[in-house]
Design a protein around this motif. Structure first.
Motif, PDB file in Angstrom:
ATOM      1  N   ASP A  31       0.816  -1.227   0.000  1.00 20.11           N
ATOM      2  CA  ASP A  31       0.000   0.000   0.000  1.00 20.11           C
ATOM      3  C   ASP A  31       0.850   1.278   0.000  1.00 20.11           C
ATOM      4  N   GLY A  32       2.181   1.116   0.020  1.00 18.41           N
ATOM      5  CA  GLY A  32       3.061   2.273  -0.096  1.00 18.41           C
ATOM      6  C   GLY A  32       3.371   2.989   1.210  1.00 18.41           C
ATOM      7  N   THR A  33       2.928   2.437   2.336  1.00 14.90           N
ATOM      8  CA  THR A  33       3.200   3.049   3.633  1.00 14.90           C
ATOM      9  C   THR A  33       4.694   3.070   3.932  1.00 14.90           C
ATOM     10  N   VAL A  34       5.375   1.979   3.584  1.00 14.40           N
ATOM     11  CA  VAL A  34       6.825   1.881   3.784  1.00 14.40           C
ATOM     12  C   VAL A  34       7.466   1.302   2.527  1.00 14.40           C
ATOM     13  N   LYS A  35       8.760   1.539   2.385  1.00 16.87           N
ATOM     14  CA  LYS A  35       9.529   0.936   1.305  1.00 16.87           C
ATOM     15  C   LYS A  35      10.337  -0.216   1.875  1.00 16.87           C
ATOM     16  N   ARG A  36      10.533  -1.236   1.067  1.00 15.36           N
ATOM     17  CA  ARG A  36      11.275  -2.406   1.523  1.00 15.36           C
ATOM     18  C   ARG A  36      12.666  -2.024   2.011  1.00 15.36           C
TER      19      ARG A  36
END
Length: 65
Positions: A31-36
């Motif tokens: 969902d784009g909340t965090v980046k890997r």
């Protein structure tokens, strides 16, 4: 991005939460909340859960905490 409970979750075999944490991380990445690349996941294992190959790797680490 500074580390937080969202970017540095913790798990452990003893907590029995590994699957839930894995799914939550996946959802937040999708969902784009965090980046890997901003994630730092840690877990704890008992020594009896490690293979002899795992132990060789650990023996090679500098463990002067």
């Amino acid at each position: 991005m500074p580390l937080s409970h969202l970017t540095s979750p913790s798990s452990a075999y003893l907590y029995l939460n590994e699957e839930e944490v894995r799914l939550a991380i996946r959802r937040k990445i999708i969902d784009g909340t965090v980046k890997r690349q901003d994630m730092l996941f840690s877990t704890k294992v008992f020594q009896f859960q490690l293979t002899s190959e795992d132990m060789k790797v650990l023996d090679g680490l500098n463990r002067n905490f």
